[in-house]
Design an enzyme around this catalytic site. Structure first.
Site, short mmCIF file in Angstrom:
data_model
loop_
_atom_site.label_atom_id
_atom_site.label_comp_id
_atom_site.label_asym_id
_atom_site.label_seq_id
_atom_site.Cartn_x
_atom_site.Cartn_y
_atom_site.Cartn_z
N GLU A 78 0.84 -1.20 0.00
CA GLU A 78 0.00 0.00 0.00
C GLU A 78 0.88 1.26 0.00
O GLU A 78 1.90 1.31 0.67
CB GLU A 78 -0.91 0.02 1.22
CG GLU A 78 -1.90 -1.14 1.28
CD GLU A 78 -2.94 -1.08 0.18
OE1 GLU A 78 -3.10 0.00 -0.44
OE2 GLU A 78 -3.60 -2.11 -0.08
N ARG A 88 -18.58 3.42 11.30
CA ARG A 88 -19.99 3.09 11.42
C ARG A 88 -20.43 2.99 12.88
O ARG A 88 -21.02 2.01 13.32
CB ARG A 88 -20.31 1.80 10.66
CG ARG A 88 -20.00 1.91 9.18
CD ARG A 88 -20.52 0.73 8.38
NE ARG A 88 -20.18 0.86 6.98
CZ ARG A 88 -20.88 1.58 6.11
NH1 ARG A 88 -21.94 2.25 6.50
NH2 ARG A 88 -20.51 1.65 4.85
N CYS A 141 -7.52 -1.78 8.32
CA CYS A 141 -6.23 -1.78 7.62
C CYS A 141 -5.75 -0.35 7.36
O CYS A 141 -4.61 0.00 7.66
CB CYS A 141 -6.34 -2.54 6.30
SG CYS A 141 -6.63 -4.32 6.51
N HIS A 165 -1.31 -5.85 1.73
CA HIS A 165 -2.52 -6.66 1.71
C HIS A 165 -2.26 -7.98 0.98
O HIS A 165 -1.52 -8.01 -0.02
CB HIS A 165 -3.65 -5.92 0.99
CG HIS A 165 -4.51 -5.10 1.89
ND1 HIS A 165 -4.69 -3.74 1.73
CD2 HIS A 165 -5.25 -5.44 2.98
CE1 HIS A 165 -5.51 -3.29 2.67
NE2 HIS A 165 -5.86 -4.30 3.44
#
Length: 213
Positions: A78, A88, A141, A165
């Protein structure tokens, strides 16, 4: 180099996490690097606290987090962590906000200071599919990658930090038709190649690894 390798525990409905299983199989020494392995929870904030405690316990030259990206075909180093979580967390009215700021005093984003192009090429040269990714998602992540950048900027300026990943492993996709996977030993091989490519000289390759989509 002394390298801390972290991996998440299983989360959601999964019984295993290929990141953790692969890290467990890594040798204690890879190339010129001494490896310390650390399991972290797939939980906002707690995951970062576990890493921070370990970084305060010993001096490391680099910390590399490994996570699962179900649906990807390749191992993907990444490039950047962004200052937003898809946490959330319901508000008092039960609404579900999508975006939660990670650090009020942090930068909008932190780019890894690892030579991610060099790592990506090393994985490919080992015969393992790999590509450079520009999105670590907006789940834990990304939360970990961003906070590694924040810790580097505020507390550990000497350390290299990054995130890779890995895909599902075959047993995870038995009931997921048309979902890509990668054999665990292939993931381990790719991670070893990437870790071997680390060095105190973090100057990256001048090659084009961009995408048109």
């Amino acid at each position: 180099m002394k390298v801390l390798i972290t991996a998440f525990d299983p989360f959601g409905k999964e019984q295993t996490n290929p990141a953790l299983e692969a890290v467990k199989q890594l040798p204690e020494t890879i190339g010129e690097h001494t490896i310390t392995k650390l399991e972290i929870p797939t939980v906002f904030k707690e995951s970062v606290e576990v890493i921070k405690q370990q970084l305060n316990t010993e001096i490391y030259d680099a910390v590399l987090a490994i996570g699962q990206a179900g649906g990807r075909f390749e191992i993907t180093p990444e490039r950047v962590g962004i200052n937003v979580d898809d946490a959330r967390i319901p508000d008092n009215q039960g609404n579900q906000p999508i975006d939660e700021v990670i650090q009020e005093d942090g930068a909008p984003a932190y780019f890894t200071n690892m030579p991610v192009k060099r790592l990506t090429q090393a994985i490919k040269e080992a015969g393992v599919p790999a590509s450079l990714s520009n999105t670590a998602g907006t789940f834990v992540c990304n939360h970990v990658l961003y906070n590694l950048g924040y810790l580097h900027a505020t507390s550990f300026p000497h350390i290299q930090f990054g995130f890779i990943h890995v895909p599902f492993i075959p047993e995870q996709v038995i009931n997921k038709p048309n979902t890509p996977s990668m054999a665990l030993d292939t993931i381990v091989k790719g991670l070893e190649a990437a870790i071997t490519a680390l060095s105190t000289d973090n100057h990256d390759e001048t090659i084009a690894l961009g995408e048109t989509h």
